[in-house]
Design a protein around this motif. Structure first.
Motif, PDB file in Angstrom:
ATOM      1  N   GLU A  97       2.809  -6.850 -14.215  1.00  0.00           N
ATOM      2  CA  GLU A  97       2.319  -7.932 -15.066  1.00  0.00           C
ATOM      3  C   GLU A  97       3.446  -8.817 -15.563  1.00  0.00           C
ATOM      4  OE1 GLU A  97       0.001  -6.117 -18.137  1.00  0.00           O
ATOM      5  OE2 GLU A  97      -1.760  -5.835 -16.836  1.00  0.00           O
ATOM      6  N   ALA A  98       4.645  -8.258 -15.726  1.00  0.00           N
ATOM      7  CA  ALA A  98       5.793  -9.034 -16.207  1.00  0.00           C
ATOM      8  C   ALA A  98       6.207 -10.118 -15.220  1.00  0.00           C
ATOM      9  CB  ALA A  98       6.975  -8.108 -16.497  1.00  0.00           C
ATOM     10  N   VAL A  99       5.809  -9.954 -13.936  1.00  0.00           N
ATOM     11  CA  VAL A  99       6.189 -10.948 -12.921  1.00  0.00           C
ATOM     12  C   VAL A  99       4.952 -11.559 -12.259  1.00  0.00           C
ATOM     13  CG1 VAL A  99       8.425  -9.884 -12.489  1.00  0.00           C
ATOM     14  CG2 VAL A  99       6.455  -9.152 -11.136  1.00  0.00           C
ATOM     15  N   ASP A 100       3.808 -11.487 -12.960  1.00  0.00           N
ATOM     16  CA  ASP A 100       2.562 -12.081 -12.473  1.00  0.00           C
ATOM     17  C   ASP A 100       2.103 -11.480 -11.151  1.00  0.00           C
ATOM     18  OD1 ASP A 100       2.339 -13.837 -14.659  1.00  0.00           O
ATOM     19  OD2 ASP A 100       3.673 -15.281 -13.703  1.00  0.00           O
ATOM     20  N   ALA A 101       2.333 -10.170 -10.994  1.00  0.00           N
ATOM     21  CA  ALA A 101       1.836  -9.447  -9.828  1.00  0.00           C
ATOM     22  C   ALA A 101       0.823  -8.414 -10.301  1.00  0.00           C
ATOM     23  CB  ALA A 101       2.980  -8.780  -9.074  1.00  0.00           C
ATOM     24  N   GLU A 102       0.259  -7.656  -9.373  1.00  0.00           N
ATOM     25  CA  GLU A 102      -0.756  -6.665  -9.715  1.00  0.00           C
ATOM     26  C   GLU A 102      -0.411  -5.321  -9.086  1.00  0.00           C
ATOM     27  OE1 GLU A 102      -5.641  -6.061  -9.481  1.00  0.00           O
ATOM     28  OE2 GLU A 102      -4.657  -7.705  -8.403  1.00  0.00           O
ATOM     29  N   TYR A 103      -0.523  -4.268  -9.883  1.00  0.00           N
ATOM     30  CA  TYR A 103      -0.375  -2.922  -9.340  1.00  0.00           C
ATOM     31  C   TYR A 103      -1.744  -2.490  -8.827  1.00  0.00           C
ATOM     32  CZ  TYR A 103       0.718   1.994  -8.800  1.00  0.00           C
ATOM     33  OH  TYR A 103       0.906   3.260  -8.274  1.00  0.00           O
ATOM     34  N   VAL A 104      -1.824  -2.139  -7.533  1.00  0.00           N
ATOM     35  CA  VAL A 104      -3.130  -1.933  -6.923  1.00  0.00           C
ATOM     36  C   VAL A 104      -3.354  -0.504  -6.430  1.00  0.00           C
ATOM     37  CG1 VAL A 104      -3.436  -4.353  -6.295  1.00  0.00           C
ATOM     38  CG2 VAL A 104      -2.262  -2.818  -4.707  1.00  0.00           C
ATOM     39  N   GLY A 105      -2.518   0.441  -6.842  1.00  0.00           N
ATOM     40  CA  GLY A 105      -2.783   1.834  -6.495  1.00  0.00           C
ATOM     41  C   GLY A 105      -1.681   2.461  -5.680  1.00  0.00           C
ATOM     42  N   GLY A 106      -2.037   3.512  -4.920  1.00  0.00           N
ATOM     43  CA  GLY A 106      -1.032   4.208  -4.142  1.00  0.00           C
ATOM     44  C   GLY A 106      -1.537   5.533  -3.624  1.00  0.00           C
ATOM     45  N   ASP A 107      -0.663   6.567  -3.673  1.00  0.00           N
ATOM     46  CA  ASP A 107      -0.998   7.859  -3.103  1.00  0.00           C
ATOM     47  C   ASP A 107      -0.380   8.955  -3.960  1.00  0.00           C
ATOM     48  OD1 ASP A 107      -2.049   9.663  -1.256  1.00  0.00           O
ATOM     49  OD2 ASP A 107      -0.228   9.650  -0.034  1.00  0.00           O
ATOM     50  N   LEU A 108      -0.975  10.141  -3.911  1.00  0.00           N
ATOM     51  CA  LEU A 108      -0.457  11.306  -4.614  1.00  0.00           C
ATOM     52  C   LEU A 108      -0.102  12.379  -3.597  1.00  0.00           C
ATOM     53  CD1 LEU A 108      -3.104  11.594  -7.501  1.00  0.00           C
ATOM     54  CD2 LEU A 108      -0.829  10.556  -7.638  1.00  0.00           C
ATOM     55  N   ASP A 109       0.980  13.122  -3.890  1.00  0.00           N
ATOM     56  CA  ASP A 109       1.401  14.171  -2.967  1.00  0.00           C
ATOM     57  C   ASP A 109       2.175  15.229  -3.739  1.00  0.00           C
ATOM     58  OD1 ASP A 109       1.712  15.550  -0.644  1.00  0.00           O
ATOM     59  OD2 ASP A 109       3.025  14.106   0.344  1.00  0.00           O
ATOM     60  N   GLU A 110       2.312  16.404  -3.150  1.00  0.00           N
ATOM     61  CA  GLU A 110       3.132  17.453  -3.734  1.00  0.00           C
ATOM     62  C   GLU A 110       4.506  17.437  -3.089  1.00  0.00           C
ATOM     63  OE1 GLU A 110       1.217  21.236  -3.536  1.00  0.00           O
ATOM     64  OE2 GLU A 110      -0.463  20.627  -4.797  1.00  0.00           O
ATOM     65  N   HIS A 111       5.537  17.742  -3.889  1.00  0.00           N
ATOM     66  CA  HIS A 111       6.905  17.705  -3.396  1.00  0.00           C
ATOM     67  C   HIS A 111       7.751  18.643  -4.249  1.00  0.00           C
ATOM     68  CE1 HIS A 111      10.082  16.167  -0.967  1.00  0.00           C
ATOM     69  NE2 HIS A 111      10.725  15.578  -1.955  1.00  0.00           N
ATOM     70  N   VAL A 112       8.942  18.974  -3.755  1.00  0.00           N
ATOM     71  CA  VAL A 112       9.799  19.928  -4.461  1.00  0.00           C
ATOM     72  C   VAL A 112      10.445  19.326  -5.715  1.00  0.00           C
ATOM     73  CG1 VAL A 112      10.286  21.282  -2.398  1.00  0.00           C
ATOM     74  CG2 VAL A 112      11.743  19.313  -2.957  1.00  0.00           C
ATOM     75  N   GLU A 113      10.448  18.003  -5.823  1.00  0.00           N
ATOM     76  CA  GLU A 113      10.947  17.337  -7.019  1.00  0.00           C
ATOM     77  C   GLU A 113      10.172  16.040  -7.204  1.00  0.00           C
ATOM     78  OE1 GLU A 113      14.786  15.422  -6.997  1.00  0.00           O
ATOM     79  OE2 GLU A 113      14.786  15.255  -4.812  1.00  0.00           O
ATOM     80  N   PHE A 114      10.203  15.505  -8.409  1.00  0.00           N
ATOM     81  CA  PHE A 114       9.543  14.229  -8.655  1.00  0.00           C
ATOM     82  C   PHE A 114      10.180  13.167  -7.774  1.00  0.00           C
ATOM     83  CE2 PHE A 114       9.738  10.238 -11.278  1.00  0.00           C
ATOM     84  CZ  PHE A 114       8.462   9.809 -10.932  1.00  0.00           C
ATOM     85  N   THR A 115       9.358  12.529  -6.966  1.00  0.00           N
ATOM     86  CA  THR A 115       9.802  11.504  -6.023  1.00  0.00           C
ATOM     87  C   THR A 115       8.761  10.399  -5.990  1.00  0.00           C
ATOM     88  OG1 THR A 115      10.999  13.089  -4.642  1.00  0.00           O
ATOM     89  CG2 THR A 115      10.374  11.012  -3.602  1.00  0.00           C
TER      90      THR A 115
END
Length: 308
Positions: A97-115
């Motif tokens: 929103e700070a740059v007049d764009a939109e966050y539209v989602g993504g994906d979730l996954d398991e991993h050995v560390e936050f990535t």
């Protein structure tokens, strides 16, 4: 190989490898990956991580002079904590929103560390896109904003974690939440002959721009705008310049602008535009001599994935 060597190896088959983003039929696209161990110091909130991760990709869009339109992210961790996930998304939404764009989602996954892996897209305007290979001798070398904020943030994270200073950690999180220079990139698109973002640091970015354009760069150390937070952590002027020029991860823009257009473009840049040097003819075969600061070679040293 480190990141730069890998990009050089790919360049024969991928001619645009090394630019901040790719341009396909007027659409700009870029992607990044960040890891907890290497990119998020202890104390980094998930809100800050979401902001910073998506902001890094939006910064690449800014470097092409395009208008940012949307971003997505992959969120991976050992387990999902609802509050942390929601805070990450809130940071991603707010930086968009700070740059007049939109966050539209993504994906979730398991991993050995936050990535997290992020992708941003944008639209090329009538001024066209800017790459890093068009700088010409005589151009003014300019930067947006102030430098060293991420280095100062890291020092404050370290200080806060070592002394249980919650205020230092909070201040560090604030510094880590930079504003991608999309508006400034748009203002520069019609004038800049070459442009890139500064994720690898000022010194290394100067070397990258000089290499891509086949030119040299003469830098004025005293002209580099340093973020006030650096004064909180630097012991002297030498360390002050070190943190501003060699640490990296500030996500400002470095650009070459024809001399007659500097003043007009400066007025149009919301984050401010500072001239810090001049593009010159490439001098000799010594790589280190390609970029100088106050007539001394400026080491090609900064942030590179895979250095250690």
């Amino acid at each position: 190989m480190n990141e730069r060597d890998a990009l050089r190896a790919l360049a024969a088959d991928l001619p645009h490898a090394g630019d901040d983003a790719a341009v396909v039929d007027g659409t700009v696209i870029t992607t990044d990956m960040l890891h907890e161990r290497t990119d998020f110091p202890p104390g980094t909130t998930r809100y800050t991580a979401g902001w910073r991760a998506v902001g890094a990709s939006l910064s690449d869009v800014a470097a092409t002079g395009a208008a940012a339109s949307a971003a997505v992210a992959v969120y991976a961790d050992e387990a999902f904590d609802r509050e942390e996930l929601e805070r990450f998304v809130a940071g991603a939404v707010d930086v968009c929103e700070a740059v007049d764009a939109e966050y539209v989602g993504g994906d979730l996954d398991e991993h050995v560390e936050f990535t997290t892996a992020t992708t941003a897209i944008g639209d090329v305007t009538e001024d066209g896109s800017v790459t890093r290979d068009g700088a010409a001798p005589g151009d003014a070398l300019c930067v947006t904003g102030e430098w060293g904020r991420s280095a100062a943030a890291l020092r404050l994270f370290e200080r806060g974690n070592a002394t249980d200073d919650d205020e230092a950690v909070e201040r560090a999180n604030e510094l880590f939440r930079f504003t991608p220079r999309v508006a400034d990139g748009l203002a520069l698109a019609g004038s800049a002959t070459a442009m890139m973002d500064s994720s690898d640091g000022l010194a290394r970015s100067c070397h990258q721009l000089a290499e891509a354009s086949g030119v040299g760069i003469e830098l004025d150390r005293g002209a580099v705008p340093v973020h006030p937070a650096v004064e909180e952590v630097a012991e002297d002027s030498a360390e002050r310049f070190e943190l501003a020029a060699h640490f990296g991860e500030d996500f400002e823009l470095l650009c070459a602008v024809p001399e007659p257009e500097v003043d007009a473009v400066r007025e149009a840049c919301p984050a401010g535009l500072t001239r810090i040097g001049t593009v010159v003819e490439e001098s000799g075969s010594e790589v280190e001599a390609r970029v100088t600061a106050d007539d001394e070679p400026l080491p090609d040293r900064g942030y590179t994935h895979g250095d250690g």
